[in-house]
Design an enzyme around this catalytic site. Structure first.
Site, PDB file in Angstrom:
ATOM      1  N   CYS A  38       0.838  -1.205   0.000  1.00  0.00           N
ATOM      2  CA  CYS A  38       0.000   0.000   0.000  1.00  0.00           C
ATOM      3  C   CYS A  38       0.880   1.265   0.000  1.00  0.00           C
ATOM      4  CB  CYS A  38      -0.990  -0.015   1.149  1.00  0.00           C
ATOM      5  SG  CYS A  38      -2.349   1.174   0.915  1.00  0.00           S
ATOM      6  N   HIS A  52      -3.582  -4.922   0.419  1.00  0.00           N
ATOM      7  CA  HIS A  52      -3.112  -5.319   1.749  1.00  0.00           C
ATOM      8  C   HIS A  52      -3.102  -6.840   1.908  1.00  0.00           C
ATOM      9  CE1 HIS A  52      -2.784  -1.451   3.916  1.00  0.00           C
ATOM     10  NE2 HIS A  52      -3.651  -1.040   3.006  1.00  0.00           N
ATOM     11  N   GLU A 110      -1.554  -8.582   4.007  1.00  0.00           N
ATOM     12  CA  GLU A 110      -1.541  -8.981   5.425  1.00  0.00           C
ATOM     13  C   GLU A 110      -2.955  -9.176   5.966  1.00  0.00           C
ATOM     14  OE1 GLU A 110      -2.234  -4.591   5.672  1.00  0.00           O
ATOM     15  OE2 GLU A 110      -1.086  -5.948   4.376  1.00  0.00           O
TER      16      GLU A 110
END
Length: 251
Positions: A123, A223, A225
């Site tokens: 990001c 993202h 994660e």
């Protein structure tokens, strides 16, 4: 040395950048360096060891001292990059800049690239990489695409369909397409020197960039994660870091 000690010795160490901003915990309300644990889990679940890299005063020598102890670098999400870094006045929607963090991450990534250290940007990390190499950003994506799907607000992640470019590092890791968790109101505009776009969403927004060649330099606008059931990007940078560590140990 036991077998477990040998396994740990072979695991690569990845530096992961952090926030530096006001934070509340218990009775305390202080400036703090911190990072959501899911970034750390993404690296450790993929077999890496994490070292956190909080923003601090930096020059090239300091960046080199830090990178000497690392096998890879992960640039994480966070506040908008200062538009002065790419020669633009701030848009009304652009965050108040975190200049110390910007300078810290610019120094780290430029020195990492010079030494061939594996890099994964996430990001804001993709935007840092692009701006560090002379690229620019769209400061307010709704002005470009006409809606706010990419950042719905209130910490709600929307899912976008991402299509990759065949033959790229990204495509080798995740295939021709993926569903991505997005939370960004800015995006890459002009590409930085040496970067190629390797994924787009259905709005034509650049969702990933990389530097072609033998080294792992990849950054995504989404993202990963947020989807720890899919560790392919983290596994990719950890594997590249392990190879870097082996090369360094035998050179």
């Amino acid at each position: 040395m036991s077998g477990s000690e040998r396994d740990t010795a072979r695991r690569p160490v990845l530096g992961v950048t952090t926030y530096l901003q006001q934070a509340k915990t218990g009775v305390w309300d202080v400036m703090a360096s911190f990072l959501p644990a899911i970034y750390i889990e993404g690296v450790t679940l993929s077999g890496g060891i994490v070292t956190l890299l909080p923003p601090q005063p930096v020059d090239a020598d300091i960046a080199d001292r830090v990178l000497d102890g690392l096998d890879g670098l992960v640039l994480t999400g966070g506040r908008d990059v200062d538009p002065a870094s790419y020669g633009q006045p701030p848009h009304p929607t652009t965050d108040e800049p975190a200049r110390e963090r910007d300078a810290w991450e610019f120094a780290l990534v430029l020195r990492a690239l010079e030494r061939g250290l594996p890099v994964l940007g996430i990001c804001r990390g993709a935007q840092i990489l692009n701006v560090a190499l002379g690229g620019t950003l769209h400061q307010n994506l709704p002005d470009v695409v006409g809606h706010n799907w990419h950042q719905a607000g209130n910490a709600v992640f929307n899912t976008s369909v991402i299509s990759t470019v065949p033959g790229t590092l990204l495509a080798s890791l995740i295939g021709e397409s993926t569903d991505a968790q997005c939370y960004h109101h800015q995006a890459i505009a002009e590409l930085g020197k040496g970067l190629i776009a390797t994924a787009w969403d259905t709005d034509g927004v650049v969702e990933a960039v990389e530097i072609p060649g033998p080294r792992f330099v990849l950054a995504v606008q989404w993202h990963p994660e947020e989807r720890l059931d899919d560790l392919r990007l983290f596994a990719g940078v950890v594997q590249a870091a392990a190879e870097y560590a082996t090369e360094r140990a035998t050179s």
